[in-house]
Design a protein around this motif. Structure first.
Motif, mmCIF file in Angstrom:
data_model
loop_
_atom_site.group_PDB
_atom_site.id
_atom_site.type_symbol
_atom_site.label_atom_id
_atom_site.label_comp_id
_atom_site.label_asym_id
_atom_site.label_seq_id
_atom_site.Cartn_x
_atom_site.Cartn_y
_atom_site.Cartn_z
ATOM 1 N N ALA A 96 15.896 74.034 -19.190
ATOM 2 C CA ALA A 96 16.385 72.659 -19.137
ATOM 3 C C ALA A 96 16.581 72.220 -17.683
ATOM 4 C CB ALA A 96 17.689 72.523 -19.907
ATOM 5 N N VAL A 97 16.605 70.906 -17.466
ATOM 6 C CA VAL A 97 16.932 70.388 -16.137
ATOM 7 C C VAL A 97 18.405 70.030 -16.033
ATOM 8 C CG1 VAL A 97 14.603 69.496 -15.775
ATOM 9 C CG2 VAL A 97 16.345 67.994 -16.739
ATOM 10 N N ARG A 98 19.056 69.876 -17.190
ATOM 11 C CA ARG A 98 20.470 69.488 -17.205
ATOM 12 C C ARG A 98 21.114 69.993 -18.500
ATOM 13 N NH1 ARG A 98 19.228 64.870 -15.814
ATOM 14 N NH2 ARG A 98 19.313 65.358 -13.585
ATOM 15 N N VAL A 99 22.307 70.552 -18.387
ATOM 16 C CA VAL A 99 23.043 71.034 -19.549
ATOM 17 C C VAL A 99 24.420 70.385 -19.547
ATOM 18 C CG1 VAL A 99 24.062 73.039 -20.703
ATOM 19 C CG2 VAL A 99 21.828 73.252 -19.577
ATOM 20 N N ARG A 100 24.771 69.784 -20.672
ATOM 21 C CA ARG A 100 26.111 69.208 -20.842
ATOM 22 C C ARG A 100 26.781 69.935 -22.001
ATOM 23 N NH1 ARG A 100 22.512 64.884 -20.005
ATOM 24 N NH2 ARG A 100 23.013 63.579 -18.179
ATOM 25 N N GLN A 101 27.992 70.450 -21.779
ATOM 26 C CA GLN A 101 28.682 71.218 -22.821
ATOM 27 C C GLN A 101 30.128 70.760 -22.932
ATOM 28 O OE1 GLN A 101 28.450 75.479 -22.423
ATOM 29 N NE2 GLN A 101 29.683 75.875 -24.249
ATOM 30 N N PHE A 102 30.554 70.548 -24.163
ATOM 31 C CA PHE A 102 31.953 70.210 -24.431
ATOM 32 C C PHE A 102 32.547 71.268 -25.336
ATOM 33 C CE2 PHE A 102 35.077 68.383 -27.392
ATOM 34 C CZ PHE A 102 36.089 68.115 -26.474
ATOM 35 N N GLU A 152 16.792 78.318 -8.998
ATOM 36 C CA GLU A 152 16.383 77.131 -9.742
ATOM 37 C C GLU A 152 16.994 77.214 -11.135
ATOM 38 O OE1 GLU A 152 12.188 76.572 -9.796
ATOM 39 O OE2 GLU A 152 11.977 76.708 -7.617
ATOM 40 N N ARG A 153 17.983 76.382 -11.360
ATOM 41 C CA ARG A 153 18.641 76.374 -12.668
ATOM 42 C C ARG A 153 19.020 74.944 -13.006
ATOM 43 N NH1 ARG A 153 23.825 75.228 -11.515
ATOM 44 N NH2 ARG A 153 24.937 76.272 -9.808
ATOM 45 N N PRO A 154 19.392 74.710 -14.264
ATOM 46 C CA PRO A 154 19.787 73.353 -14.651
ATOM 47 C C PRO A 154 21.051 72.900 -13.915
ATOM 48 C CG PRO A 154 19.462 74.775 -16.581
ATOM 49 C CD PRO A 154 19.458 75.666 -15.393
ATOM 50 N N GLU A 155 21.223 71.596 -13.786
ATOM 51 C CA GLU A 155 22.532 71.069 -13.431
ATOM 52 C C GLU A 155 23.451 71.335 -14.629
ATOM 53 O OE1 GLU A 155 22.368 66.955 -12.433
ATOM 54 O OE2 GLU A 155 20.727 67.218 -11.011
ATOM 55 N N LEU A 156 24.675 71.772 -14.361
ATOM 56 C CA LEU A 156 25.575 72.186 -15.433
ATOM 57 C C LEU A 156 26.843 71.347 -15.408
ATOM 58 C CD1 LEU A 156 25.142 76.016 -14.855
ATOM 59 C CD2 LEU A 156 24.195 74.725 -16.767
ATOM 60 N N TYR A 157 27.143 70.734 -16.552
ATOM 61 C CA TYR A 157 28.335 69.910 -16.697
ATOM 62 C C TYR A 157 29.164 70.456 -17.852
ATOM 63 C CZ TYR A 157 25.768 66.627 -13.751
ATOM 64 O OH TYR A 157 25.073 66.047 -12.726
ATOM 65 N N GLY A 190 25.987 72.057 -7.972
ATOM 66 C CA GLY A 190 25.310 71.682 -9.213
ATOM 67 C C GLY A 190 26.043 72.094 -10.466
ATOM 68 N N LEU A 191 27.319 72.459 -10.338
ATOM 69 C CA LEU A 191 28.124 72.856 -11.495
ATOM 70 C C LEU A 191 29.434 72.061 -11.460
ATOM 71 C CD1 LEU A 191 28.665 76.478 -12.804
ATOM 72 C CD2 LEU A 191 30.540 74.828 -12.746
ATOM 73 N N THR A 192 29.688 71.330 -12.538
ATOM 74 C CA THR A 192 30.873 70.479 -12.625
ATOM 75 C C THR A 192 31.730 70.881 -13.814
ATOM 76 O OG1 THR A 192 29.683 68.600 -11.644
ATOM 77 C CG2 THR A 192 31.701 68.094 -12.856
ATOM 78 N N ILE A 193 33.027 71.034 -13.590
ATOM 79 C CA ILE A 193 33.975 71.323 -14.663
ATOM 80 C C ILE A 193 35.006 70.203 -14.699
ATOM 81 C CG2 ILE A 193 35.729 72.912 -15.535
ATOM 82 C CD1 ILE A 193 34.299 75.162 -14.035
ATOM 83 N N GLN A 194 35.186 69.609 -15.864
ATOM 84 C CA GLN A 194 36.204 68.584 -16.060
ATOM 85 C C GLN A 194 37.102 68.977 -17.230
ATOM 86 O OE1 GLN A 194 33.079 65.169 -15.844
ATOM 87 N NE2 GLN A 194 35.035 64.215 -15.279
ATOM 88 N N ILE A 195 38.361 68.556 -17.159
ATOM 89 C CA ILE A 195 39.342 68.888 -18.188
ATOM 90 C C ILE A 195 39.823 67.609 -18.862
ATOM 91 C CG2 ILE A 195 41.521 70.069 -18.681
ATOM 92 C CD1 ILE A 195 39.371 71.878 -17.451
ATOM 93 N N LEU A 196 39.999 67.680 -20.178
ATOM 94 C CA LEU A 196 40.589 66.583 -20.943
ATOM 95 C C LEU A 196 42.045 66.943 -21.225
ATOM 96 C CD1 LEU A 196 37.580 66.005 -23.286
ATOM 97 C CD2 LEU A 196 38.521 64.277 -21.768
ATOM 98 N N PRO A 197 42.988 66.367 -20.464
ATOM 99 C CA PRO A 197 44.406 66.740 -20.609
ATOM 100 C C PRO A 197 44.982 66.326 -21.953
ATOM 101 C CG PRO A 197 43.991 65.579 -18.534
ATOM 102 C CD PRO A 197 42.780 65.396 -19.384
ATOM 103 N N PHE A 198 46.040 67.015 -22.352
ATOM 104 C CA PHE A 198 46.731 66.698 -23.597
ATOM 105 C C PHE A 198 47.212 65.245 -23.627
ATOM 106 C CE2 PHE A 198 48.047 71.369 -24.283
ATOM 107 C CZ PHE A 198 46.993 71.562 -25.160
ATOM 108 N N PHE A 210 29.970 70.904 -28.641
ATOM 109 C CA PHE A 210 28.536 70.623 -28.690
ATOM 110 C C PHE A 210 27.935 70.835 -27.307
ATOM 111 C CE2 PHE A 210 30.608 66.615 -27.636
ATOM 112 C CZ PHE A 210 29.824 66.089 -26.622
ATOM 113 N N GLN A 211 26.622 70.999 -27.286
ATOM 114 C CA GLN A 211 25.875 71.066 -26.037
ATOM 115 C C GLN A 211 24.653 70.169 -26.146
ATOM 116 O OE1 GLN A 211 25.325 74.929 -24.013
ATOM 117 N NE2 GLN A 211 26.445 75.858 -25.719
ATOM 118 N N ILE A 212 24.278 69.585 -25.030
ATOM 119 C CA ILE A 212 23.063 68.769 -24.972
ATOM 120 C C ILE A 212 22.202 69.290 -23.834
ATOM 121 C CG2 ILE A 212 22.088 66.464 -24.697
ATOM 122 C CD1 ILE A 212 24.838 65.353 -25.573
#
Length: 286
Positions: A96-102, A152-157, A190-198, A210-212
């Motif tokens: 993949a060129v981009r991976v999004r994971q929640f 060479e790896r995907p951008e990771l979110y 190229g690696l981003t981590i975000q948090i969804l607070p309570f 899910f992952q896209i």
């Protein structure tokens, strides 16, 4: 590769257990690496070589290239311990060129420490899984972390609900190491981590993880819906994929920003140090 690593260890006159203990690894991890049962990440390889005193730049580069090549072939060795649907998804993710994971309740697999992964995989295991099967699944998950080391790896979110950080998987020390690991991984380009607070309350991600995977820059996607049986990956759910992609973008807007991550994780670490625990290492209830 495995022969070279074994020779390097033997030259130091140290046993597998001694080396594993020094690096805070499980003995089975080093055993499987030396036996060729699993590949080795570039990060782990460099840690081993440094521990063995192998610092010649040309030699380190040669072994690094061997490690990267061996990991690209390694999914064929997982056998029946890992569901074929999971292996298929791993292969897709690599290209993949981009991976999004929640994730709602757990740390994403690519960011897990070995101790955390073992706790999760053991909890998910069925009675028919042997201890060896669990070992294989843990080793396979750690093997997949090699994706993070590729040039060479995907951008990771990665989008993680705060519940995953507050759930004491394996006890205080396992969680402390896991949160510290998140801080280190977030430093990768190229690696981003975000948090969804309570305090955001209910949000659209509550429906589940899910992952896209994105391939041809916005024109080709694979949606992966995670579950205990191994998950479902499909290119055929175009409308559903678009809905989850929009959801991910919406969550990005309300989650912590990159510059806020370390401060948020430091608060989690502080709570881990101060919160009382029972005799099993779990948070004490009142």
């Amino acid at each position: 590769m495995q022969i070279e690593l074994r020779k390097s260890r033997e030259a130091t006159r140290r046993s597998q257990k001694e080396v594993a203990d020094a690096l805070a690894w499980s003995p089975s991890k080093l055993l499987r690496i030396e036996n060729g049962a699993v590949g080795i990440t570039v990060t782990d390889l460099r840690a081993l070589l440094d521990h063995y005193g192998v610092r010649d730049r040309k030699r380190v580069e040669e072994l690094t290239k061997l490690a990267q090549a061996s990991r690209r072939l390694n999914t064929a060795t997982y056998g029946s311990s890992v569901p074929q649907s999971t292996i298929k998804f791993w292969n897709l993710r690599t290209s993949a060129v981009r991976v999004r994971q929640f994730e709602t309740l757990l740390i994403p697999g690519l960011l897990q420490t070995e101790e955390y992964a073992r706790e999760v995989i053991t909890a998910y295991s069925t009675p028919d899984l042997s201890p060896e099967d669990i070992d294989d699944r843990v080793a396979a998950r750690m093997d997949q972390k090699g994706l993070l080391d590729r040039e060479e790896r995907p951008e990771l979110y990665f989008m993680i609900d705060e519940a995953a950080l507050r759930r004491w998987v394996g006890g205080r020390e396992v969680m402390r190491n896991q949160v510290e690991q998140l801080k280190k991984e977030a430093e990768r380009p190229g690696l981003t981590i975000q948090i969804l607070p309570f305090d955001l309350g209910v949000h659209g991600g509550i429906r589940g993880p899910f992952q896209i995977l994105e391939f041809a820059e916005g024109t080709d996607y694979v949606l992966y819906l995670d579950d205990a049986s191994g998950g479902i990956a499909s290119r055929d759910m175009e409308a559903e994929t678009e809905r989850y992609l929009t959801l991910f973008w919406d969550l990005e807007n309300i989650a912590t920003k990159q510059w806020e991550l370390n401060e948020f994780l430091d608060r989690v670490l502080a709570d881990l140090h101060t919160k009382p625990a029972d005799e099993n290492g779990e948070p004490a209830t009142t």
